[in-house]
Design an enzyme around this catalytic site. Structure first.
Site, PDB file in Angstrom:
ATOM      1  N   LYS A  17       0.852  -1.192   0.000  1.00 16.78           N
ATOM      2  CA  LYS A  17       0.000   0.000   0.000  1.00 16.78           C
ATOM      3  C   LYS A  17       0.886   1.239   0.000  1.00 16.78           C
ATOM      4  CE  LYS A  17      -3.946   2.062   2.480  1.00 16.78           C
ATOM      5  NZ  LYS A  17      -4.873   1.928   3.619  1.00 16.78           N
TER       6      LYS A  17
ATOM      7  N   SER B 171     -10.392  -0.153   6.810  1.00 17.04           N
ATOM      8  CA  SER B 171      -9.723   0.021   5.518  1.00 17.04           C
ATOM      9  C   SER B 171      -9.023  -1.218   4.963  1.00 17.04           C
ATOM     10  CB  SER B 171      -8.705   1.166   5.595  1.00 17.04           C
ATOM     11  OG  SER B 171      -9.357   2.404   5.503  1.00 17.04           O
TER      12      SER B 171
ATOM     13  N   SER C 202      -9.891   2.169   2.621  1.00 17.10           N
ATOM     14  CA  SER C 202      -8.937   2.884   1.789  1.00 17.10           C
ATOM     15  C   SER C 202      -7.933   1.978   1.072  1.00 17.10           C
ATOM     16  CB  SER C 202      -8.147   3.871   2.657  1.00 17.10           C
ATOM     17  OG  SER C 202      -7.349   3.178   3.608  1.00 17.10           O
TER      18      SER C 202
END
Lengths: 487, 478
Positions: free
Chosen positions: A79, A178, A154
């Site tokens: 990420k 997330s 997210s």
């Protein structure tokens, strides 16, 4: 013949160990897939092909030297919230579009030490603020099951990349859901560990008291392998705990006969899509068939989770994001006429609307005269929510429910309705407020869209959670499903 | 109308740790800009603070020294504001729960009176960097070497009633932190500085007047001047029918005036909240016990001991304990001499203090070490030189001409103590001054001084004065 990307991460690990293919072949295969398919998904912000191949070569050498571990040579997507030395670390924001990290996050160091290979940095909501990936400066990642739909957020880029098998595994971070929400919407397995299980060093902070990194991969077994490398004490993070790391892989096969599963009545109530509920009930039946016992419980303060969360998280983010001022790194506006102009325009241009909204809300909540009514009150509610869970875990071993109230929604559907967007995390945020570990596990589909089963455990019970998830995955194959367009 | 001044001080003492309060970067002063700022000090995305345990030990020492309760649990909080030399956009400080709770300090005023000043609290925090406005045309340079340097902010009660009291309090804290070895006290380098809260009220009135805060004063002299200026400014303002505005002011030593920096309305709302990156600081009673054992002798204890053990006057003892270095110097000289405390005290508070003052240096920088100083005083004690000659020798030592013995030798300053030699000189003086001898013997006893002068002149001051007196009397009176 089964293509490499159709194997689970654990299966690839065994293949590498058996010498069925090399790390370089594996890395090249996934790099090719990214090149071929990611235009449709936008799941990567940065692809580090050259570094990946070099790392894969090193992994092969390491294996030849007899020094390989289970993750040596395994390609992973990281990420873009984790600092990666020498590589742009954007956090999905224009603010950091020009920021090349000068150091590695602890999670990255740990994966480097294990010999894993980074394929690139995945798309995400800006500064991890969002539930649909639509707040990314780089445009939204798409859901591989239907590219008209959101992958969740997210960590949407990581979820989409893994679901489309552009990477066998990925990292995510979870502040209010997330990891779990995008894992559910994309049909993969995701684990948010206990707060303090994985070091936050080098992970760009959204809400420090809630943020926690975790693995995202097709199966619980894959997640166990990844968490084994991620977890552990790090003296650079004062909130990281000196708690022994369990043998996650070793615990997978334990039986769950007699497991007491708590079903909070508040999670099976108004707002939950009927079809989603049906899939969850089917998964629960599987558990019953394995000898688990279903117990209805109550988490009476659940309804306070969202209000408390949307005070605490913005308050912390309003302070955490103050360092993005255009002075030392990141976006600085052109020709500022004075200091205030530099601050206002650098931040005004560098941040998107959702980030600004949360900074404003958080600044307000911490302001003199409002602090007691908002921030302090929210912290008190956090205590109540933790107490709810403590009482529940006196009666049950794990808590289950839906990860999200609905399957993936359409791009743009909630973009202008923040409240509705916030409610897609309604079942997950309480877990962050309490600091507990939680997982989302694929549990079927509704109209071709995945549904996630949410499993919450007591503190430091990651091994048990993975074990419970693994048991379902031995009985079902939802986690093995690959969207038709990406097979 | 008669006015009363009310002063409270916030003193920032930089703790002398080797590394910063939340990072491993060095705290050494004077390095090239930004060479002692690591990822944490730069506030890069993703970095986290880790508390330096040494600052906890130092804060605990201070708490014990002022008789305060050291908090079992204190909390680091973020003080949020934007400034280019504040890398994170917040300063990590302590707000609601400081590490040191209320204590007291006794100050001694010029007239020997003592007064107890309340210390409200002391808390730990990190320093900011520096903005360099001069070196870059039309731009500002940022040096983050100082960012993250540990500070102990010591907040007093508004207990002081004059600038002199404020200075006495500040000096006492300055001495105390050096005694505790937790701050180097270097005011030029900014290791010790203060903010003064000043207000005035009609004498007899209980309610405080509106206060102003004078920021960042870094010398005792400036504190006194700044407060005196500010007090007069406030009184003039009120007497002219105006009102004091609550604001932050800056002292300009070149013009000896304070100027408004920002008003209360412009003041930041710092939005303090507990720093979620740091756990509450918990100090166990065992730790406090351990620190207690490491506590050095404190100024007040030392003063009492100097009076009882060395028989010094309260005044002498007070001057000598003012700094730990001075007290250590004194004790080293006395130990070397094996006593003679009164002589040592006189010489230190007289000749030594005068030279330090003249050269504007601290005792640590004195060109004459305690050993060398003892070497000089030993020659007074054993009558090798007189006190008067000793001053000349001391000057030469101060100029780096060598040890007392070397200087006495090379300049031939050795006192004449051979009574035969002195007798011969006296006989000569008596023989050469018959009329004075007659007058002396006729009853003019004060002429003795004349004869002493003649003898000293003949010996270039080297004759032992006591012996000269004694032998002269003997000869003249017989």
């Amino acid at each position: 013949m089964t293509a490499l990307h159709q194997y689970s991460l654990a299966a690839l690990s065994r293949g590498l160990a058996a010498g069925d293919f090399s790390s370089v072949e594996l890395a090249q295969h996934f790099l090719d897939r990214i090149a071929a398919h990611d235009k449709r998904l936008n799941s990567f912000i940065t692809v580090t092909a050259e570094q990946a191949l070099a790392a894969a070569e090193a992994a092969d050498a390491r294996r030849a030297a007899g020094d390989a571990g289970p993750l040596t040579g395994i390609p992973l997507a990281q990420k873009d919230i984790f600092n990666t030395r020498g590589v742009r670390t954007s956090c999905g924001s224009r603010m950091l579009d020009n920021y090349i990290a000068p150091y590695d996050a602890c999670v990255i160091e740990n994966f480097d030490a294990s010999g894993a290979v980074m394929l690139g940095k995945t798309n995400m909501d800006e500064f991890a603020m969002g539930s649909s990936n639509e707040t990314s400066w780089y445009g939204p990642a798409k859901n591989p099951w239907d590219v008209e739909r959101v992958p969740g957020g997210s960590s949407g880029g990581s979820a989409a990349a893994v679901a489309a098998r552009l990477a066998p595994g990925a990292t995510g971070t979870d502040t209010g859901g997330s990891i779990r929400q995008p894992a559910a919407l994309c049909g993969i397995t995701g684990l948010k560990p206990t707060y303090g299980r994985v070091s936050r060093w080098g992970m760009i902070a959204f809400a420090s008291s809630l943020d926690q990194a975790g693995p995202m991969a097709p199966s619980a077994e894959d997640c166990a392998l990844l968490l084994q490398a991620m977890a552990g004490f790090d003296e650079r993070d004062s909130t990281c705990m000196e708690q022994p790391v369990d043998d996650y892989v070793g615990a997978l096969e334990q039986g769950i006969e007699g497991l007491r599963i708590g079903l909070p009545k508040e999670y099976f109530a108004e707002g939950l899509d009927d079809a989603v509920e049906a899939r969850i009930r089917e998964a629960l039946k599987v558990y019953e068939s394995l000898g688990a016992e279903l117990v209805e419980i109550s988490l009476p303060n659940s309804h306070l989770s969202a209000p408390a969360y949307y005070v605490v998280a913005p308050a912390e983010c309003s302070s955490n994001l103050s360092r993005f001022d255009g002075v030392r790194f990141g976006h600085r506006c052109e020709n500022p006429k004075d200091l205030e102009d530099m601050y206002c325009r650098s931040r005004g241009e560098g941040f998107g609307d959702e980030v600004k909204r949360r900074i404003l809300v958080g600044t307000y909540a911490l302001s003199a005269g409002y602090y007691d009514a908002y921030y302090l009150k929210a912290q008190q509610i956090r205590r109540l929510i933790s107490n709810d869970f403590t009482e529940a875990f006196a009666e049950v071993d794990v808590i289950m429910g839906p990860t999200t109230p609905t399957p993936a929604f359409r791009l743009g559907e909630k973009a202008d309705d923040p409240i509705s967007m916030y409610l897609s995390d309604i079942y997950t945020i309480a877990v962050n407020l309490a600091g507990l570990p939680g997982m989302s596990v694929p549990a079927g589909q509704v109209d071709g869209l995945p549904v996630g089963l949410h499993i919450v455990g007591n503190y430091w019970s990651e091994a048990r959670l993975l074990n419970v998830a693994h048991c379902l995955q031995m009985e079902t194959d939802w986690h093995q499903q690959i969207p038709e367009a990406f097979k | 109308m008669e006015w009363e001044t009310v002063i409270g001080l916030e003193i920032h003492a930089q703790l002398k740790t080797r590394s910063k309060i939340f990072s491993g970067a060095s705290t050494a002063y004077g390095a090239e800009p930004n060479t002692q700022a690591c990822t944490v000090d730069l506030g890069l995305p993703g970095v986290l603070p880790v508390l330096n345990k040494e600052v906890v030990r130092m804060a605990t020492k201070f708490g014990l020294a002022i008789g305060a309760e050291v908090a079992r649990k204190s909390v680091f909080a973020r003080k949020n504001y934007f400034y280019p030399d504040l890398p994170k956009g917040y300063q990590i400080s302590q707000f609601e729960l400081p590490v040191v709770k209320a204590g007291t300090l006794t100050i001694t005023l010029d007239d020997g009176e003592t007064k107890v000043i309340g210390v409200t609290r002391a808390h730990l925090e990190e320093d900011a960097g520096k903005s360099l406005h001069e070196d870059f045309h039309g731009m500002t340079g940022i040096d983050l070497n100082r960012a993250g340097t540990p500070l102990l902010e010591i907040v007093s009660e508004p207990d002081m009633r004059s600038a002199r009291e404020a200075v006495a309090y500040m000096r006492k804290i300055h001495s105390l932190v050096q005694y505790l070895d937790i701050c180097d006290g270097n005011m030029q380098e900014g290791s010790f500085r203060c903010d003064a809260n000043v207000s005035v009220r009609p004498k007899g009135q209980e309610a405080f007047g509106t206060r102003t805060e004078i920021k960042n004063i870094n010398s005792f002299r400036f504190v006194e001047r700044a407060i005196n200026y500010e007090v007069q400014r406030q009184i003039d303002l009120i007497e002219d029918g105006g009102e004091v505005v609550q604001e932050t002011r800056l002292y300009d030593p070149d013009r000896n005036e304070t100027r408004s920096m920002r008003s209360k309305e412009e003041a930041n709302d710092y939005r303090y909240f507990p720093d979620p990156d740091l756990l509450p600081l918990v100090i166990e009673p065992e730790f406090i016990e351990q620190v207690k054992k490491e506590m050095p002798e404190l100024p007040d204890e030392k003063k009492a001991r100097f009076e009882s053990e060395h028989g010094l006057s309260s005044y002498d003892a007070n001057v000598l304990i003012a700094s730990r270095a001075t007290a250590d110097y004194f004790e080293a000289v006395v130990a070397e001499l094996g006593g003679e405390a009164k002589l040592v005290a006189n010489w230190m508070n007289g000749e030594l203090a005068a030279r330090l003052n003249r050269d504007a240096i601290e005792i640590e920088q004195a060109p004459v070490s305690a050993d060398a100083f003892a070497g000089l005083l030993r020659r007074i004690v054993d009558n090798t030189i007189s006190g008067k000659i000793a001053k000349e020798v001391f000057d030469a030592m101060w100029n780096g001409e060598g040890s007392a013995d070397e200087i006495i030798d090379s300049r031939g300053l050795k006192q004449i103590t051979d009574s035969g030699a002195i007798e011969a000189i006296i006989d000569n003086v008596i023989a050469n001054n018959p009329s004075q001898v007659e007058q002396y013997r006729g009853g003019q006893a004060k002429l003795l001084g004349y004869f002493v002068g003649q003898v000293m002149k003949a010996t270039q001051g080297k004759a032992n004065p006591a012996q000269v007196n004694q032998i002269l009397k003997q000869k003249l009176d017989s």
